[in-house]
Design an enzyme around this catalytic site. Sequence first.
Site, PDB file in Angstrom:
ATOM      1  N   GLU A 182       0.743  -1.068   0.060  1.00  0.00           N
ATOM      2  CA  GLU A 182      -0.055   0.106   0.013  1.00  0.00           C
ATOM      3  C   GLU A 182       0.760   1.161  -0.065  1.00  0.00           C
ATOM      4  O   GLU A 182       0.642   2.055   0.806  1.00  0.00           O
ATOM      5  CB  GLU A 182      -1.087   0.089   1.152  1.00  0.00           C
ATOM      6  CG  GLU A 182      -1.759  -1.188   1.277  1.00  0.00           C
ATOM      7  CD  GLU A 182      -2.858  -1.203   2.328  1.00  0.00           C
ATOM      8  OE1 GLU A 182      -2.681  -0.579   3.356  1.00  0.00           O
ATOM      9  OE2 GLU A 182      -3.739  -2.259   2.428  1.00  0.00           O
ATOM     10  N   GLU A 260      -6.675  -7.704  -0.295  1.00  0.00           N
ATOM     11  CA  GLU A 260      -7.133  -7.874   1.151  1.00  0.00           C
ATOM     12  C   GLU A 260      -8.295  -7.678   1.200  1.00  0.00           C
ATOM     13  O   GLU A 260      -8.953  -6.324   1.121  1.00  0.00           O
ATOM     14  CB  GLU A 260      -6.212  -6.829   2.033  1.00  0.00           C
ATOM     15  CG  GLU A 260      -4.732  -7.110   2.179  1.00  0.00           C
ATOM     16  CD  GLU A 260      -4.020  -6.072   3.415  1.00  0.00           C
ATOM     17  OE1 GLU A 260      -4.678  -5.249   3.861  1.00  0.00           O
ATOM     18  OE2 GLU A 260      -2.895  -6.282   3.342  1.00  0.00           O
TER      19      GLU A 260
END
Length: 630
Positions: A182, A260
């Site tokens: 991320e 995720e």
Amino acid sequence: MRLSSLLSCLLGLANLATSAYTNSSLAFTYDRYNFLLHGEPYQIIGGQMDPQRIPYQYWSKRLLAARAMGLNTVFAYIFWDQVQPTPDTWDFTGRNNIAEYFKLAQEVGLNIVLRAGPYVCGEHEWGGFPSWLSDIDGMVVRSNNAPFLAASKVYLDRLAEEIKPMLVSNGGPVLMAQIENEYGSYGSNHTYMEALRDLFYGAFGDDMVLYTNDGGYSEDIINGQIKGILAETDGGPESGFLARDQYAYPSSLGPQLDGEYYITWLDLWASNQTYDTDVGNPTAIASIVSDLTWTLNNKSSFSLYMFHGGTNFGFQNGADWSKSLTPVITSYDYGAPLTESGGITDIYLALREMIVGYLGNSTTLPAVPKNETPIAIPSIEMKPVVKLFDVLPEPVLADYPTNMEVLGQSQGFTLYRHTVTSSTAGKLIPGDQPRDRLLVYVNQTRVGVIDSIYETYSTVNLELEKGDILDILVENMGRVNYGPRIPDQKKGIVGNVTIGEAVLKGWKMFTLPLVSPASSSSALTDEVTASELATSGPVFYAGIFDIEGEIRDTFLHLANWTKGVVWVNGENLGRYWVVGPQQTLYLPGCYLKEEGNEILVLNLEPSEYMGAVEGVVDRLWGNNPDPDAP
Ligand SMILES: *[C@@H]1O[C@H](CO)[C@@H](O)[C@H](O)[C@H]1NC(C)=O
Ligand SMILES: *[C@@H]1O[C@H](CO)[C@@H](O)[C@H](O)[C@H]1NC(C)=O
Ligand SMILES: *[C@@H]1O[C@H](CO)[C@@H](O)[C@H](O)[C@H]1NC(C)=O
Ligand SMILES: *[C@@H]1O[C@H](CO)[C@@H](O)[C@H](O)[C@H]1NC(C)=O
Ligand SMILES: *[C@@H]1O[C@H](CO)[C@@H](O)[C@H](O)[C@H]1NC(C)=O
Ligand SMILES: *[C@@H]1O[C@H](CO)[C@@H](O)[C@H](O)[C@H]1NC(C)=O
Ligand SMILES: *[C@@H]1O[C@H](CO)[C@@H](O)[C@H](O)[C@H]1NC(C)=O
Ligand SMILES: *[C@@H]1O[C@H](CO)[C@@H](O)[C@H](O)[C@H]1NC(C)=O
């Protein structure tokens, strides 16, 4: 001219399009809409389960449970700090034996997606970074910075040495690897991400499929992607998918993976929120099933975050930071389908039914493992055996304090001791800011607690006379894993300690990493008397217990014990803290034996009025007021 330039333009476009996909004769690759395993479309039905948060003795059964739910792939974070605890030492044993975990996964029919960071977040200490990074000159983590890239290269090359035989190209289960984590929600320097890409290719071979994974927002995707490297997104399925297709480089498009899919969320100490879970909530479970059914029918892939969370054993937990520190609790249960102790939940069963329904009734999966009910352990007699201040190691002497990392320490506690040379009075300022929780003593009597979980923390005013001994016991409660820690990640005391106007000079510094103090339990002989407890500083309590009947997991409850750390048979089970929401510590049965189990507790705030220590069958959750609140 026009024709040829048009042609080269078309060729260029064609090249650009194909460069997004890896060589189709490879064991694992992808085209625009499918992952391809040995040439066949492969839809990743995945879940996150990190080896280093699970006792290695349980790896096989946890992996079997994943396969039995219908998963075909396990996503695994690797925590760099655990495998390279100092610049010169490596540890790939026990919970760090990553290659073994991958081998066991393959044995039960699971593939692996490698999430090796170097930054992983994962609610782990500093997002996986070793603390010694902050001691290297010019180091700027998560950036195109020569010292950081050099350290990352050493780590990735050494990790690759361990797991190369496990790569799919060598007949192993590791399909692909994620670069960073991320990054797009942290920075936007593409040169950095390209440098990491090259480190991965250098370590694992340039035929390995790589991908980036970012939040499903336009900016995150734009900032985090790398040209020609598959760009994937997190979070809810549909919105993230649409954003990705709109904002990713054309050469970064490929099959969609929800990297995720959040089952629920993490828990933080003193958060005033109890344990986050959807277990027992049919409406919430139906919504999870609906999202994932949509994803599967869309021919997309997903990874559940978490399938099984495990435990932040030792001092592995990270922390959040926004004006003050909010450390992650010891349990990393995460409300996952498979609980911290490997229990099958209603979420697990609903997901299994959904996956079997999708794959068809001819799918054969291993049987759902039988739930092993934890055991109760009756009240264990705990004796206050030795004062922490009586078993200190050799100190480091200095005029002014230095931080933990300079003392060669990553985790645990550091004690700073000063003997007062001339009387002084006023407000105690323990360096630039408290990092993180400071117990302050004068002549071993606790006179204050300064805790950086509070934006406005306690003020400790002191009046000291010549000869008084000032002790400041500093606890590292976990380095920030998400977002910047202001101003840095150093622990212990940074800067000078002052009282009023006076800078205190002359310090003894004792490092207490407490990796396994149980090994020194032979020294635990003298009993501390009840009347001494008020003026003793922290005290180690010890107990011995046997197990009647079958040995299984249990949850330790230390009723009304304020704060501390627990070891059983030398295994550090992590921190307990009365504030909650976690009220019990996971004690895996594999750490127990029939007779003579040794429990050791570092009780930071002993008193005469502590409750029993016992093993309970069900975990307890709840919040209590902080007895040390400002
Ligand atoms: C594709 O991979 C195979 C096997 O590694 C290799 O022999 C071949 O040269 C590669 N082709 C291209 C175009 O890179
Ligand atoms: C990325 O970082 C490097 C090195 O710090 C710097 O030279 C470069 O300008 C940065 N690129 C961007 C797009 O910020
Ligand atoms: C928790 O609640 C208490 C009492 O309502 C409050 O004083 C405290 O600031 C809260 N803590 C957090 C972290 O919200
Ligand atoms: C998957 O969903 C996306 C976004 O809604 C849509 O564009 C695409 O056509 C879907 N693919 C399939 C195979 O259903
Ligand atoms: C699977 O079995 C169930 C129950 O026996 C049946 O209702 C369903 O139609 C079957 N599904 C498929 C895809 O065969
Ligand atoms: C603390 O201990 C020192 C050394 O024994 C002694 O000189 C001093 O008076 C004590 N201070 C207090 C406040 O008891
Ligand atoms: C601590 O104080 C001493 C004496 O005033 C000074 O020389 C030193 O620079 C100070 N250290 C820091 C980190 O401020
Ligand atoms: C914990 O402390 C509270 C308040 O002092 C008391 O009411 C309670 O009985 C104690 N619990 C145990 C298990 O000792």
